[in-house]
Design a protein around this motif. Sequence first.
Motif, short mmCIF file in Angstrom:
data_model
loop_
_atom_site.label_atom_id
_atom_site.label_comp_id
_atom_site.label_asym_id
_atom_site.label_seq_id
_atom_site.Cartn_x
_atom_site.Cartn_y
_atom_site.Cartn_z
N GLU A 304 13.59 -32.13 32.77
CA GLU A 304 13.39 -31.23 31.72
C GLU A 304 12.27 -30.76 31.13
O GLU A 304 12.33 -28.84 30.88
N TYR A 405 13.89 -24.65 37.80
CA TYR A 405 12.45 -24.86 37.67
C TYR A 405 11.69 -23.56 37.17
O TYR A 405 11.04 -22.99 38.22
N TRP A 412 12.39 -27.29 32.96
CA TRP A 412 13.54 -26.83 33.24
C TRP A 412 14.20 -26.47 32.12
O TRP A 412 14.58 -26.15 31.57
N HIS A 454 17.70 -27.21 43.41
CA HIS A 454 18.63 -26.84 42.17
C HIS A 454 19.27 -27.94 42.33
O HIS A 454 20.46 -28.47 42.47
#
Length: 885
Positions: A304, A405, A412, A454
């Motif tokens: 992330e 992303y 992210w 995703h």
Amino acid sequence: MVQYLSQPAGGGSEPLAVHTMQCEWSCAHFTLRGVSGAESLRGVHGRGLTLIITTSIRIPVHTATDTDEGSNLSTIGYSNGLSVDLDATPRITVTYNELSDLKSFSANVKNYSTLLLEDEKGILYVGTRGAIFSLNSSDISHGSHRAINWEVTPLKHKDCLTKGKNNQTECFNHIRLLQTFNDTHLYVCGTNAFSPLCGFIDVQTFVLPDSFEEGKEKCPYDPATGYTGLIIEGGLYTATRYEFRSIPDIRRNLYQRTLKTEESPLHWLSDAEFVSSAFIRESLNVDVGDDDKIYYFFNERVIEESSSFLEKTQVASVARVCKSDIGGKKILQKKWTSFLKARLVCSMPYYETLKSVYTLDLGSWDTTIFYGAFVLQWRNMEASAICQYSISDIQKVFDGPYMEYQDSSRKWSRFNGEVPKPRPGSCITDDFRLYGFNSSQDLPNNVLDFVKLHPLMYEKVKPVGEQPLLMKKNVLYTRIAVDRVTALDNKQYDVLFIGTGDGWIHKAVATDSAVYIIEEIQVFKSPQPVENLVISKTQNSLYIGSQSAVLQISLSGCSRYTSCYECILAKNPYCGWDGKTCRKIVTSEDRVQMTQDMQNGNGGCINNTAEGLPIKKSQTVLKGNDVLLQCDLKSNLAKPRWVLNGTDPLDESEIHFRVGNDGLLIMDTLLEHTGEYSCYSDENGLQSMIALYTLNVLLKLPNIPSQPTPMVQLPTPGSLSSSKLDFVYISVITILGGLCLVLSVVLLYVSCQQKRKGKYAMGSSRSTNVELQTVSSNFKDKVEDLNNYSDGCLQIIPGEAPTSSPKKGNPPPPPPPPPLPSEFTNGITTLPNMLRKMNGNSYMLLRQNEEASSPLYNSFTEELSKILEKRKHTVLVDKLDESSV
């Protein structure tokens, strides 16, 4: 605590405001005006905020929120109230030597970590390094086991070594998968020296099959790689790092359509290390025609954030796939179309590592509970935590928003666009079938494209109660197993069996008020990690796998409680008091006659005092000396309470008394300290007398008469017949002659030794006197520059003798004083020669001569020191003589 400065929006010349926030856990994780995680750590530039961490940070368990609206600074936590003990203390400690019900099995192999229990058949299968065993689950130490040797061939072993692999661990055949395939066969996979093989084993013949299958798609090459595998309706669902590329993957093969995870354009799994998997039958008892699912638990690198701070940080995650998934038709061919994953948090995100997960099946899929064991590490802090998760909370996260992303920021973030229908990542249900989507190959391309890009959910899976169930500092939890038990109050309690990295088992129970550790059990004599735990309710046993052996202990452990007092205080849901013994609750008839108090742990016994009185002991001490009255408490949660003469509580504030968990130390005793001392164990409102002493303080030691030497009456001539008289005389003369010869040799040897001893320090002494000092028995440990002395109590410094003429011979040493009764030992010699902790204050026990623990020796030493001190400056003669020393 965190101090931070905030500047009003728009800047200007206004001064910075100083704020202070108490942080109950890692303040490195906070939110700055809606920005969380690594950006908060690096990105205070341009936001008018400066953060300064001013104190050390404690382990997280709840949220501390600053109410200042201008800064909006808060920690990422999961509870507003601290209700969990940061360092839970086990009530009882059971060492290895105290275990009475421990059974073990080991052979000439290593790594007993793969266990498969067939409870209804009474068989425990054990996969090791190079062998598979079939054990009697009622008693694994019984000699009726069967074995299969499955070693690598010499050629394969040589090939492994040429590849540069470790000959101590890697170039062997480690059994990694051992599953029941059907009623007649097992399915097994081994690493086979970095060339995995799999095969079927007939449970009747229990021999190796004639042929094997290639295992590179089913089993890891490395025996240390994280791995999990399940066989579900003929399909093998595995998750590990496969092949030499070591790319993590979740796969399905064997007699079903092969599926894998997607590798591009974004990796669905980022350096994942798999921990566990669970099969949940969500199709049972539902009206929507949902599919069964497989859940995977693992650790992976954070994707992330793009900050260097979190570049190598791992987080715990949970993923799921659908059993009926067959991949896409054009997009995601032979790939999962139902793969979704979410972050799993316990107490300290980015600083916790998932070590083990146990799935507790309660009969219905929607009541399934997962228990996770985590290791928390931050700077020099190390701790473990146990968290509980419900499957309904996991489902809510998978039904929530997605992450996407961002190429521009290379990170992210939450996806706020329109989600296509049918919902990406879902299993095929009756609603899907109404619209013509009968399998995953019927899903639209836009749905499959969305799944491909995703895979990560935005929300995190939080624990039940939004805080850990249990935390323990300075302990590494490695495995967990859970058993649900119905107690006498007809309530169900979860009993947690947790293995540690040094060979202990923590048994804990979750009640309405808290979770506490019933006992800690040392199951291995030498420290080693607990690598597997399996529960058998049929055999009332816990099986423990490790590198050196597989062990079996009782689930209940009721025999360790010898009184009603101990049985009730334990709050062990397995055990109840039947009026005579503490034993396992087996039948419903037992429940009427037995006593148990799970909530309070102090009710049910006849009175609040434990049965039986201890044996009264006597202690006698000289005035001014120290004495220790020992009181060993069985429970780590109990507190000692001392009573004088039966009624008066001990005044712990008096300078002569020092109370600790192991006894009462009375220092510099006075005559008025004479009396009767009673020690009680006080725990949860119940009291039990542990020790009873009668202490006598004397001005001086009493005269202890020495026992006369018994006289041996030789036979007289009158008492013997004339025929035996000559034989007796000859025998006596022969014995006396032999004794004289022995004594002559001994005296000659002693004389030679004395002459040698007198020469060792007479050479070039510059001293003009002789000094004789008493020193402690640990003299040699503290003085490094002195010679080694054979006597730990005397230090001899050579010099010159007094002017008085020496005697012709050395006087014989005085006879040793008679031994003192046990009550004169002061109780101190029973303790180790080290510092003992007493209520947070340390006291030192004077180390006594090991050969003379009696006070008489101490008195003699003191008097001798005084005499020698007076004679220290006496005029000495020029020549030293041994008799003067």
